[in-house]
Design an enzyme around this catalytic site. Structure first.
Site, short mmCIF file in Angstrom:
data_model
loop_
_atom_site.label_atom_id
_atom_site.label_comp_id
_atom_site.label_asym_id
_atom_site.label_seq_id
_atom_site.Cartn_x
_atom_site.Cartn_y
_atom_site.Cartn_z
N ASP A 21 0.82 -1.21 0.00
CA ASP A 21 0.00 0.00 0.00
C ASP A 21 0.86 1.27 0.00
O ASP A 21 1.98 1.26 0.50
CB ASP A 21 -0.92 -0.02 1.24
CG ASP A 21 -2.09 0.93 1.09
OD1 ASP A 21 -2.36 1.39 -0.03
OD2 ASP A 21 -2.73 1.23 2.12
N HIS A 38 2.47 3.42 -8.98
CA HIS A 38 2.28 2.00 -9.31
C HIS A 38 3.48 1.48 -10.11
O HIS A 38 3.97 0.38 -9.86
CB HIS A 38 0.98 1.78 -10.10
CG HIS A 38 -0.25 2.20 -9.35
ND1 HIS A 38 -0.46 1.85 -8.04
CD2 HIS A 38 -1.34 2.93 -9.73
CE1 HIS A 38 -1.62 2.35 -7.64
NE2 HIS A 38 -2.17 3.01 -8.64
N LEU A 132 10.44 -20.60 -4.41
CA LEU A 132 9.32 -19.83 -3.84
C LEU A 132 8.06 -19.93 -4.70
O LEU A 132 8.13 -19.87 -5.93
CB LEU A 132 9.75 -18.35 -3.78
CG LEU A 132 8.70 -17.33 -3.35
CD1 LEU A 132 8.51 -17.37 -1.84
CD2 LEU A 132 9.10 -15.93 -3.78
C1 IPE Z 1 -5.52 -2.71 -0.23
O1 IPE Z 1 -5.12 -1.40 -0.44
C2 IPE Z 1 -5.53 -3.46 -1.53
C3 IPE Z 1 -4.24 -3.69 -2.15
C4 IPE Z 1 -3.08 -3.42 -1.62
C5 IPE Z 1 -4.28 -4.30 -3.44
P1 IPE Z 1 -6.20 -0.23 -0.60
O2 IPE Z 1 -5.43 1.03 -0.72
O3 IPE Z 1 -7.15 -0.54 -1.69
O4 IPE Z 1 -6.97 -0.33 0.79
P2 IPE Z 1 -7.83 0.76 1.57
O5 IPE Z 1 -8.85 1.26 0.63
O6 IPE Z 1 -6.90 1.83 2.00
O7 IPE Z 1 -8.38 0.00 2.73
C1 IPE Z 2 -1.47 0.25 -3.41
O1 IPE Z 2 -1.28 1.61 -3.41
C2 IPE Z 2 -1.75 -0.32 -4.79
C3 IPE Z 2 -3.12 -0.77 -5.00
C4 IPE Z 2 -4.09 -0.76 -4.12
C5 IPE Z 2 -3.46 -1.26 -6.33
P1 IPE Z 2 -2.49 2.62 -3.46
O2 IPE Z 2 -2.84 2.87 -4.87
O3 IPE Z 2 -3.60 2.16 -2.59
O4 IPE Z 2 -1.83 3.94 -2.85
P2 IPE Z 2 -2.45 4.91 -1.76
O5 IPE Z 2 -2.88 4.05 -0.61
O6 IPE Z 2 -3.60 5.60 -2.39
O7 IPE Z 2 -1.34 5.82 -1.40
MG MG Z 3 -4.04 2.39 -0.64
#
Ligand code: IPE
Ligand code: IPE
Ligand code: MG
Length: 246
Positions: A21, A38, A132
């Site tokens: 995240d 990303h 792995l």
């Molecule tokens: C959780 O992250 C999903 C992934 C890492 C793929 P999100 O950014 O979507 O989660 P929330 O919305 O903060 O809970």
């Molecule tokens: C995690 O990073 C990637 C996915 C959920 C696909 P985020 O895109 O959720 O990044 P933040 O949490 O908005 O910073």
């Molecule tokens: Mg996120």
């Protein structure tokens, strides 16, 4: 002393799960678009996979796209799917070099067909690798998984293949996406969020949770070593007393 030296190789977690995240916030901090975050997250994935494979971790499960992530702006969803295709394509070589077997779970049929096809090809190419196992959780959520499990159970009972009184933890586990794998001993979440966001709810019943403030694109092997060393410093009691487990 680096964190790697602190790791007891004989007490490695067999299965590590990661909620990757913070890509969007990482990019925003740099004045860039979310998709830039990303793109840079891929480097973190590569380094983490290599490090886990080198150490001898058996399973690494990465939460790459949740069921709920479909509700993001269409532009971001499209960019993520394109990135996924490009990455799988490019990284298959790295997986082969590291003897990594790729696996994916979630509502995979909901992925764009090109994505699905690339994924299946990479899974097929790496299927004889013995190191792995890398699980990508894609279009996944634990509630989705639990509903699939309940439907399969109901079907088996309906078909008289299973008596309802025979439903056990083992039966439930065998109908989840992680069938045949140990539950993750360690769950890592980056970016300073303290929640599980619908990830592996059954499997993490007794996982050690590790939270770090670092955004996913900055996560590297050193942070993985740190998390494992931290995990190894904990006492896992499973409901017993401290005296019983030492
Ligand atoms: C959780 O992250 C999903 C992934 C890492 C793929 P999100 O950014 O979507 O989660 P929330 O919305 O903060 O809970
Ligand atoms: C995690 O990073 C990637 C996915 C959920 C696909 P985020 O895109 O959720 O990044 P933040 O949490 O908005 O910073
Ligand atoms: Mg996120």
């Amino acid at each position: 002393m680096s964190f790697k030296e602190k790791i007891d190789i004989n007490r490695l977690p067999r299965h590590i799960a990661v909620i990757m995240d913070g890509n969007g916030r990482w990019a925003k901090e740099k004045g860039k678009l979310r998709v830039f975050g990303h793109q840079n997250g891929v480097k973190a994935v590569r380094d983490t996979v290599e490090a886990a494979a080198e150490l001898g971790v058996e399973y690494l499960t990465l939460y790459a796209f949740s069921t709920e992530n479909w509700n993001r702006p269409a532009l971001e969803v499209t960019a993520l799917m394109e990135l996924l295709v490009a990455t799988i394509n490019k990284e298959t070589k790295t997986l082969m070099e590291n003897n990594v077997r790729l696996n994916a779970f979630g509502d995979l049929k909901s992925l764009p067909s090109k994505c699905y096809k690339e994924l299946m090809e990479a899974i097929d190419k790496t299927r004889n690798n013995k190191g792995l196992t890398l699980n990508l959780a894609l279009s996944y959520s634990a509630r989705w998984e639990l509903i699939q499990m309940a439907q399969k159970l109901a079907q088996q009972v309906e078909n008289k293949e299973l008596a309802s009184t025979d439903i056990s933890e083992d039966v439930v586990s065998s109908l989840l996406c992680t069938a045949g794998m140990p539950d993750p001993e360690l769950l890592i979440r980056t970016s300073g969020e303290y929640r599980v966001s619908n990830f592996l709810l059954w499997q993490i019943a007794y996982s050690e949770l590790y939270f770090t403030d670092i955004f996913w694109p900055d996560f590297r092997r050193e942070q993985l070593y740190e998390a494992i060393a931290n995990y190894q410093g904990r006492e896992r009691r499973f409901g017993k007393t401290s005296e019983q487990v030492i």
